[in-house]
Design an enzyme around this catalytic site. Sequence first.
Site, PDB file in Angstrom:
ATOM      1  N   LYS A  65      -3.038  24.802 -16.851  1.00 31.90           N
ATOM      2  CA  LYS A  65      -2.142  25.221 -15.764  1.00 31.90           C
ATOM      3  C   LYS A  65      -1.568  26.591 -16.069  1.00 31.90           C
ATOM      4  O   LYS A  65      -0.360  26.806 -16.129  1.00 31.90           O
ATOM      5  CB  LYS A  65      -1.025  24.206 -15.533  1.00 31.90           C
ATOM      6  CG  LYS A  65      -1.539  22.892 -15.026  1.00 31.90           C
ATOM      7  CD  LYS A  65      -0.437  21.940 -14.627  1.00 31.90           C
ATOM      8  CE  LYS A  65      -0.999  20.572 -14.360  1.00 31.90           C
ATOM      9  NZ  LYS A  65      -1.556  19.930 -15.585  1.00 31.90           N
ATOM     10  N   ALA A 171      -2.333   5.560 -12.382  1.00 29.28           N
ATOM     11  CA  ALA A 171      -1.031   5.563 -13.070  1.00 29.28           C
ATOM     12  C   ALA A 171       0.097   6.158 -12.204  1.00 29.28           C
ATOM     13  O   ALA A 171       1.244   5.732 -12.293  1.00 29.28           O
ATOM     14  CB  ALA A 171      -1.144   6.314 -14.389  1.00 29.28           C
ATOM     15  N   GLN A 172      -0.227   7.148 -11.377  1.00 29.23           N
ATOM     16  CA  GLN A 172       0.816   7.774 -10.548  1.00 29.23           C
ATOM     17  C   GLN A 172       0.925   7.129  -9.159  1.00 29.23           C
ATOM     18  O   GLN A 172       1.701   7.583  -8.317  1.00 29.23           O
ATOM     19  CB  GLN A 172       0.567   9.278 -10.412  1.00 29.23           C
ATOM     20  CG  GLN A 172       0.666  10.023 -11.739  1.00 29.23           C
ATOM     21  CD  GLN A 172       0.396  11.512 -11.575  1.00 29.23           C
ATOM     22  OE1 GLN A 172       1.024  12.176 -10.759  1.00 29.23           O
ATOM     23  NE2 GLN A 172      -0.550  12.022 -12.345  1.00 29.23           N
TER      24      GLN A 172
HETATM   25  O1  NUP Z   1      -0.407  17.957  -9.742  1.00 26.82           O
HETATM   26  C1  NUP Z   1      -1.016  17.624 -10.741  1.00 26.82           C
HETATM   27  N1  NUP Z   1      -0.864  16.355 -11.212  1.00 26.82           N
HETATM   28  C2  NUP Z   1      -1.528  15.897 -12.323  1.00 26.82           C
HETATM   29  O2  NUP Z   1      -1.341  14.729 -12.698  1.00 26.82           O
HETATM   30  C3  NUP Z   1      -1.889  18.490 -11.415  1.00 26.82           C
HETATM   31  C4  NUP Z   1      -2.587  18.042 -12.545  1.00 26.82           C
HETATM   32  N2  NUP Z   1      -3.443  18.859 -13.158  1.00 26.82           N
HETATM   33  N3  NUP Z   1      -2.401  16.751 -12.991  1.00 26.82           N
HETATM   34  C5  NUP Z   1      -3.153  16.287 -14.171  1.00 26.82           C
HETATM   35  O3  NUP Z   1      -3.987  15.202 -13.789  1.00 26.82           O
HETATM   36  C6  NUP Z   1      -2.291  15.768 -15.322  1.00 26.82           C
HETATM   37  O4  NUP Z   1      -1.983  16.820 -16.196  1.00 26.82           O
HETATM   38  C7  NUP Z   1      -3.194  14.723 -15.959  1.00 26.82           C
HETATM   39  O5  NUP Z   1      -4.099  15.351 -16.850  1.00 26.82           O
HETATM   40  C8  NUP Z   1      -4.014  14.194 -14.791  1.00 26.82           C
HETATM   41  C9  NUP Z   1      -3.504  12.882 -14.208  1.00 26.82           C
HETATM   42  O6  NUP Z   1      -3.528  11.886 -15.173  1.00 26.82           O
HETATM   43  P1  NUP Z   1      -3.176  10.340 -14.842  1.00 26.82           P
HETATM   44  O7  NUP Z   1      -1.865  10.328 -14.148  1.00 26.82           O
HETATM   45  O8  NUP Z   1      -4.312   9.830 -13.997  1.00 26.82           O
HETATM   46  O9  NUP Z   1      -3.153   9.716 -16.199  1.00 26.82           O
END
Ligand code: NUP
Length: 218
Positions: A65, A171-172
């Site tokens: 990022k 997870a989110q």
């Molecule tokens: O907005 C974003 N949200 C996000 O979770 C931008 C990202 N790059 N990520 C990345 O996606 C975060 O850093 C992680 O590597 C991945 C989500 O992981 P998880 O929540 O599926 O474990």
Amino acid sequence: MLEPDTRLIVALDVSPDRAVEIAETLDGYVDGFKVGYEVVLAEGAAGIERVAEVLEESFLLVDLKTADIPEISRSIVERVSEAGANAAIVHGFVGPDVVEECAEVLPVFVVATMSHPGAREFYDRACRDIVKACDDIDGVVGYVAPATRPERVREVRKITDKLIASPGVGAQGAAPGDAVRAGADFEIVGRAITEAHDPVEAAKDLTRAMRTSRPAER
Ligand code: NUP
């Protein structure tokens, strides 16, 4: 190389050893892998190199990022490129000059807005403007937009024909396929795979769920 097929990108936010192990096992079953600070803070660029070396079919997206001034951002992306990444994630809010410098070095996915709740506070407001400002830049291959808020994915899809990669599945809270239905090309999934009892089965289940999602009209 960055063509969507299974539509799944696996986020390897794990130790470099575990990242290599999962990448080796799932190479070719998923479109791509994403590594970031977990791997880089453990072993530096060598951590990226180790994952890149085991991949024969899937691509490697490096997610630092990047959000510094143009010159520093460029040199970060140069290191990432030398380590074997196929694409890098760069923040959009820093402005098109930063994105342009990075995109001269390596294909870039620009963060349009983020998947966590706090992104509503500031980032969402800039989402449309970021995509409009970056869309004509050569080397910008796509955007990161949140699976947790499909309306943002739809908003980005209305403005661009470039790729959209959407994190936030599992997870989110987003369900697999939600972002693809809203117009995303890829869903980025980390913990739902890396913390599963059987990551290979979890990844295969997700690709099946994504295949049955109807892609939005382009
Ligand atoms: O907005 C974003 N949200 C996000 O979770 C931008 C990202 N790059 N990520 C990345 O996606 C975060 O850093 C992680 O590597 C991945 C989500 O992981 P998880 O929540 O599926 O474990």
